[in-house]
Design a protein around this motif. Structure first.
Motif, PDB file in Angstrom:
ATOM      1  N   ALA A  91      14.914  25.840  54.686  1.00  0.00           N
ATOM      2  CA  ALA A  91      14.177  24.791  55.389  1.00  0.00           C
ATOM      3  C   ALA A  91      15.103  23.612  55.671  1.00  0.00           C
ATOM      4  CB  ALA A  91      12.986  24.337  54.545  1.00  0.00           C
ATOM      5  N   ASP A  92      14.820  22.891  56.725  1.00  0.00           N
ATOM      6  CA  ASP A  92      15.585  21.703  57.123  1.00  0.00           C
ATOM      7  C   ASP A  92      17.025  22.035  57.491  1.00  0.00           C
ATOM      8  OD1 ASP A  92      13.420  19.939  56.851  1.00  0.00           O
ATOM      9  OD2 ASP A  92      13.761  19.790  54.696  1.00  0.00           O
ATOM     10  N   LYS A  93      17.240  23.235  58.024  1.00  0.00           N
ATOM     11  CA  LYS A  93      18.576  23.659  58.442  1.00  0.00           C
ATOM     12  C   LYS A  93      18.454  24.394  59.768  1.00  0.00           C
ATOM     13  CE  LYS A  93      22.496  26.340  56.714  1.00  0.00           C
ATOM     14  NZ  LYS A  93      22.602  27.600  57.398  1.00  0.00           N
ATOM     15  N   ILE A  94      19.394  24.176  60.661  1.00  0.00           N
ATOM     16  CA  ILE A  94      19.438  24.957  61.894  1.00  0.00           C
ATOM     17  C   ILE A  94      20.096  26.282  61.544  1.00  0.00           C
ATOM     18  CG2 ILE A  94      20.354  25.143  64.234  1.00  0.00           C
ATOM     19  CD1 ILE A  94      20.297  22.051  64.339  1.00  0.00           C
ATOM     20  N   GLU A  95      19.365  27.356  61.714  1.00  0.00           N
ATOM     21  CA  GLU A  95      19.867  28.682  61.360  1.00  0.00           C
ATOM     22  C   GLU A  95      20.629  29.282  62.534  1.00  0.00           C
ATOM     23  OE1 GLU A  95      19.935  29.976  58.465  1.00  0.00           O
ATOM     24  OE2 GLU A  95      18.589  28.605  57.431  1.00  0.00           O
ATOM     25  N   ALA A  96      21.788  29.821  62.250  1.00  0.00           N
ATOM     26  CA  ALA A  96      22.665  30.341  63.290  1.00  0.00           C
ATOM     27  C   ALA A  96      22.542  31.847  63.476  1.00  0.00           C
ATOM     28  CB  ALA A  96      24.121  29.991  62.954  1.00  0.00           C
ATOM     29  N   ASN A  97      21.769  32.518  62.608  1.00  0.00           N
ATOM     30  CA  ASN A  97      21.697  33.976  62.648  1.00  0.00           C
ATOM     31  C   ASN A  97      20.273  34.482  62.699  1.00  0.00           C
ATOM     32  OD1 ASN A  97      24.574  34.253  62.240  1.00  0.00           O
ATOM     33  ND2 ASN A  97      24.217  33.767  60.101  1.00  0.00           N
ATOM     34  N   ILE A  98      20.151  35.675  63.259  1.00  0.00           N
ATOM     35  CA  ILE A  98      18.925  36.466  63.212  1.00  0.00           C
ATOM     36  C   ILE A  98      19.270  37.666  62.341  1.00  0.00           C
ATOM     37  CG2 ILE A  98      17.373  37.944  64.548  1.00  0.00           C
ATOM     38  CD1 ILE A  98      17.948  36.220  66.961  1.00  0.00           C
ATOM     39  N   TYR A  99      18.295  38.135  61.570  1.00  0.00           N
ATOM     40  CA  TYR A  99      18.501  39.305  60.715  1.00  0.00           C
ATOM     41  C   TYR A  99      17.423  40.342  60.991  1.00  0.00           C
ATOM     42  CZ  TYR A  99      21.458  36.071  58.112  1.00  0.00           C
ATOM     43  OH  TYR A  99      22.429  35.160  57.756  1.00  0.00           O
ATOM     44  N   PHE A 100      17.804  41.588  60.774  1.00  0.00           N
ATOM     45  CA  PHE A 100      16.869  42.701  60.854  1.00  0.00           C
ATOM     46  C   PHE A 100      16.974  43.435  59.518  1.00  0.00           C
ATOM     47  CE2 PHE A 100      18.699  41.845  65.004  1.00  0.00           C
ATOM     48  CZ  PHE A 100      17.558  41.552  65.748  1.00  0.00           C
ATOM     49  N   ILE A 101      15.836  43.797  58.953  1.00  0.00           N
ATOM     50  CA  ILE A 101      15.830  44.378  57.614  1.00  0.00           C
ATOM     51  C   ILE A 101      16.097  45.878  57.680  1.00  0.00           C
ATOM     52  CG2 ILE A 101      14.519  44.706  55.477  1.00  0.00           C
ATOM     53  CD1 ILE A 101      12.820  42.237  56.319  1.00  0.00           C
ATOM     54  N   LYS A 102      17.229  46.265  57.134  1.00  0.00           N
ATOM     55  CA  LYS A 102      17.567  47.686  56.996  1.00  0.00           C
ATOM     56  C   LYS A 102      16.864  48.260  55.768  1.00  0.00           C
ATOM     57  CE  LYS A 102      21.510  50.801  56.347  1.00  0.00           C
ATOM     58  NZ  LYS A 102      22.973  50.891  56.220  1.00  0.00           N
ATOM     59  N   LYS A 103      16.946  47.520  54.657  1.00  0.00           N
ATOM     60  CA  LYS A 103      16.339  47.962  53.400  1.00  0.00           C
ATOM     61  C   LYS A 103      15.975  46.727  52.589  1.00  0.00           C
ATOM     62  CE  LYS A 103      17.355  50.919  49.410  1.00  0.00           C
ATOM     63  NZ  LYS A 103      17.295  49.963  48.318  1.00  0.00           N
ATOM     64  N   GLY A 104      14.737  46.706  52.085  1.00  0.00           N
ATOM     65  CA  GLY A 104      14.310  45.599  51.239  1.00  0.00           C
ATOM     66  C   GLY A 104      13.070  44.911  51.767  1.00  0.00           C
ATOM     67  N   ILE A 105      12.680  43.873  51.055  1.00  0.00           N
ATOM     68  CA  ILE A 105      11.494  43.096  51.422  1.00  0.00           C
ATOM     69  C   ILE A 105      11.774  41.619  51.177  1.00  0.00           C
ATOM     70  CG2 ILE A 105      10.365  43.321  49.168  1.00  0.00           C
ATOM     71  CD1 ILE A 105       7.722  43.710  50.794  1.00  0.00           C
ATOM     72  N   VAL A 106      11.206  40.772  52.038  1.00  0.00           N
ATOM     73  CA  VAL A 106      11.425  39.328  51.966  1.00  0.00           C
ATOM     74  C   VAL A 106      10.093  38.606  52.117  1.00  0.00           C
ATOM     75  CG1 VAL A 106      13.725  39.606  52.999  1.00  0.00           C
ATOM     76  CG2 VAL A 106      11.788  38.983  54.456  1.00  0.00           C
ATOM     77  N   ARG A 107      10.107  37.337  51.757  1.00  0.00           N
ATOM     78  CA  ARG A 107       8.945  36.492  52.018  1.00  0.00           C
ATOM     79  C   ARG A 107       9.422  35.194  52.645  1.00  0.00           C
ATOM     80  NH1 ARG A 107       6.888  32.199  48.097  1.00  0.00           N
ATOM     81  NH2 ARG A 107       8.716  31.713  46.848  1.00  0.00           N
TER      82      ARG A 107
END
Length: 186
Positions: A39-55
């Motif tokens: 939070a409060d950061k400009i994110e420079a990347n997009i990610y795609f999930i190969k394996k795993g789970i996130v929230r």
């Protein structure tokens, strides 16, 4: 999931365009509990999930509010950073050790200018993310906690084994005790 499967589920593009896109994607791995987006950061990347789970969650003074879970094949991005190049409001935490595909937004924007098929793929990506957000907002406003739980289990049945119940309760906007009650009624 393979990167080809992920690209194709967003939008089918010619093989030459897919190759150009994949040349800008790298594989990365991070451990459980890693904060991928902040939070409060400009994110420079997009990610795609190969394996795993996130929230995804919004940090609050009293407690964090979980508002999204991502599993294999899903996209992780801060829409605010992606669209407006502004600081996002969310954190994304890895709930398992994760293998991800990483794509720099700057590289993707260059590809949009070079290849109409990739530009259309990016439009479809944004449209699909918008529909996910719309669905979450509508369900939170129109469905009861039990209906939201049923929908979550119908759409992502593996979550109950992979995600701590406190995060599922937060996602549903209820207490862990209320979640236990709903689960006992099943």
């Amino acid at each position: 999931m393979t990167i080809d499967e992920i690209i194709d589920q967003i939008y089918n593009i010619p093989e030459s365009s897919k190759t150009a896109l994949k040349e800008n994607i790298s594989e990365v791995a991070y451990p459980k509990n890693h904060i991928l987006l902040k939070a409060d950061k400009i994110e420079a990347n997009i990610y795609f999930i190969k394996k795993g789970i996130v929230r995804a969650f919004a940090p609050q003074k009293e407690k964090d509010i979980t508002f999204w879970f991502g599993e294999e094949g899903e996209t992780i991005l801060s829409m605010k950073s992606y669209v407006e190049r502004k600081k996002g409001y969310e954190n994304v935490e890895l709930l398992e050790d994760c293998e991800l595909y990483e794509l720099k937004v700057a590289h993707l924007n260059n590809l949009y200018n070079q290849d109409i098929h990739i530009a259309n793929w990016g439009r479809k990506l944004a449209e699909k993310e918008l529909l996910k957000i719309e669905s979450r907002v509508i369900s939170s406003e129109l469905l009861s906690a039990k209906e939201r739980y049923d929908a979550l289990m119908s759409n992502s049945p593996s979550l109950i084994q992979r995600v701590p119940l406190k995060y599922i309760a937060s996602y549903l906007g209820i207490t862990p005790v209320s979640l236990s009650r709903i689960r006992k009624e099943k």
